[in-house]
Design an enzyme around this catalytic site. Sequence first.
Site, PDB file in Angstrom:
ATOM      1  CD  GLN A 162      44.911  27.716  45.951  1.00  0.00           C
ATOM      2  OE1 GLN A 162      45.769  27.158  45.247  1.00  0.00           O
ATOM      3  NE2 GLN A 162      44.849  29.045  46.084  1.00  0.00           N
ATOM      4  CG  ASP A 215      43.298  31.663  48.371  1.00  0.00           C
ATOM      5  OD1 ASP A 215      43.412  32.824  48.821  1.00  0.00           O
ATOM      6  OD2 ASP A 215      43.829  31.297  47.310  1.00  0.00           O
ATOM      7  CB  CYS A 271      48.506  48.970  18.892  1.00  0.00           C
ATOM      8  SG  CYS A 271      47.907  49.316  20.557  1.00  0.00           S
ATOM      9  N   GLY A 297      46.437  29.447  42.713  1.00  0.00           N
ATOM     10  CA  GLY A 297      47.602  28.577  42.762  1.00  0.00           C
ATOM     11  C   GLY A 297      48.132  28.170  41.397  1.00  0.00           C
ATOM     12  CB  CYS A 330      46.885  51.949  22.945  1.00  0.00           C
ATOM     13  SG  CYS A 330      48.658  52.191  22.738  1.00  0.00           S
ATOM     14  CG  ASP A 374      43.882  39.957  46.229  1.00  0.00           C
ATOM     15  OD1 ASP A 374      43.551  40.715  47.171  1.00  0.00           O
ATOM     16  OD2 ASP A 374      45.046  39.901  45.808  1.00  0.00           O
TER      17      ASP A 374
END
Lengths: 382, 382
Positions: free
Chosen positions: A188, A147, A303, A215, A305, A93
């Site tokens: 945004q 941003d 599941c 956002g 996993c 990010d």
Amino acid sequence: MKNKFTFEIVSNQGRARAGILNTPHGPLLTPLFAPVGTQAAVKATTAAQLKELGASLILANTYHLYLRPGDELVAEMGGLHAFMNWDGPILTDSGGYQVFSLADSRRIDEEGVTFKSHIDGSLHRLTPEKVISIEENLGADIIMAFDECASPYDRDYNERAMKRTHAWAERCLRAKTRRDQALFGIVQGGVFPDLRRESATFISSLNFEGHAIGGLSVGETKAEMHAMLEVVDEVLPTQKPRYLMGVGTPQDLINGVLRGVDIFDCVLPTRLARHHAAMTRTGRLNLMNAGFARDPNPIDDQCACYTCRQFSRAYLRHLIVAREILAGTLLSIHNLFTLVNLAKEIRQAISVGIFDQFAADYLSRLEDPENNDGAGLSREAD
Amino acid sequence: MKNKFTFEIVSNQGRARAGILNTPHGPLLTPLFAPVGTQAAVKATTAAQLKELGASLILANTYHLYLRPGDELVAEMGGLHAFMNWDGPILTDSGGYQVFSLADSRRIDEEGVTFKSHIDGSLHRLTPEKVISIEENLGADIIMAFDECASPYDRDYNERAMKRTHAWAERCLRAKTRRDQALFGIVQGGVFPDLRRESATFISSLNFEGHAIGGLSVGETKAEMHAMLEVVDEVLPTQKPRYLMGVGTPQDLINGVLRGVDIFDCVLPTRLARHHAAMTRTGRLNLMNAGFARDPNPIDDQCACYTCRQFSRAYLRHLIVAREILAGTLLSIHNLFTLVNLAKEIRQAISVGIFDQFAADYLSRLEDPENNDGAGLSREAD
């Protein structure tokens, strides 16, 4: 193809898309959910466990890694892929969200942001050019433009922050030097349809390789988030990938894909794991609950996993009560698998043209979809 | 052979032995090092990681599991193997050491011990019969007789504790009902050769399936520990397995095998891992050290563990500084591998008749064998 970004949509159903995003570290099948490795580590899980649970893209946080251990050190160690031993694609990010939520004593101007580190109070300055330089040092496959993330309901602030985000987006594009990284621009505009429309129009007019929607999941309602996704979806070009930042409950994945989103990430699965909660296809379980003390069943008997294949609720509860670190690891594996695998099931459903029904069935199975959303937890670094 | 205990010595060199101990959950190749799963979990590692690093026998603590989650609950969940998902052999200690080191307000009499839980202050009483009942509920393959562990230098106390341990040993043998568990008697006697000789003589006169050596690595010197091992080694029958309780540095393994020991366990590798220390064949490394910040090498470039195959010292140091749980997991994997694998190398060296040279080389490589011993850390529950 190595060293080349391409995005191809292989099937559609309504606004939902199943695609392939090629990166220098291999192809990504979308929709996908990316586990978050804030400090170059997905909390309490090894790279081998992430591979086994089916993760394809891992996110890391620019703000945290810039402060510690430092982007130059990471570059010296061969970049993030080598440093954290993840040979698949990585996304960083921009640090924007963290500067506005974590750092102390922020001062924003048109050029950038000056702030104090939340770790040691040291003074730092980030500008669009600096952020691109950091992200180039980190070396992720997909990087984000710098941003400014505003409080969702403050219209004046959102207008100013959006304009700054647009100016910074252009500067990020100019600052970028590496050709083996895809730069995404961030839309945004808070909860304001006209601002979102304006932002999506401007950001998509630039030459980004993909578009992120920022956002959101920062305090607004689910209805408002969905409305904003619909506004943005109308404007963004369909042929580029879309990444909804920091969003990731099961219902968010379904609702995001219904509105054209391809990529999701969130700290929620690992954070909930450390708070003893399991995400399941019918809602959340708090495994600390005394009712599970003698429960021989897995968290979710459907599941696949590692945790559900091997361990009972009774054992997991014991680990939690006894404060064993292993509880966090086993619950993280389960929660991450739930989201990574849901994205794969969504992709499959789109491919065979049954996603509308899949989405309706999934949402109706959740006992309390609007309350189980984890709002407020979702966008923060883990 | 399922459901049958046999111990066969396949090769010898001096006092050192390489053997095979068959248990209902498979064969154990000795010498071996057993990771400690105090609360039915080896700290910060999954069963899959333990398998991958080569662990064969896992230890669990009777005292802890009796208090939490309770041996009856474990029995109801199918016993320890099912509960903690370890399909290999398991050993439980007797709780004796923990009652004398962890519990509050102990009152010892000839019949047993009354004490308060270190968890919630609740009052409990353990007798030899109760301990066997707990260990039968837990269902480990190898179980220990209830013993009293005295401070090593107090001769009067050691004499009394030894006599009580002997009387309790006989009662444990009488109390045992399950035929699929091997019961080991424990030799006590502090640092006193005559007491150790007397204890080894008495314990080995009973019909135990193996012999444990207790009350060592509890504050005495290495020279004293070695002297006691030599005294006991002269008395114990060679055809039964010997287990040196709570001892486990690399040099302890070498020195123990040189004195006839087959089985070791210790919390040291996982505890050191949580304190940022790596055990290596040349001594310890504190990975918090700033000197490792840009070190691209693995902890030990000759180590074949997952951590050393995949991660640099720089990355491990970053995880430690950033307080990532993953640091504890990766260092635990490395430290456990170091000891589990050392025991395998010792076995191989005995088999080909080069153990004396192997032992001399290994001990001389350690920079500071006497200071790197972790005394005082070793016998406690992890």
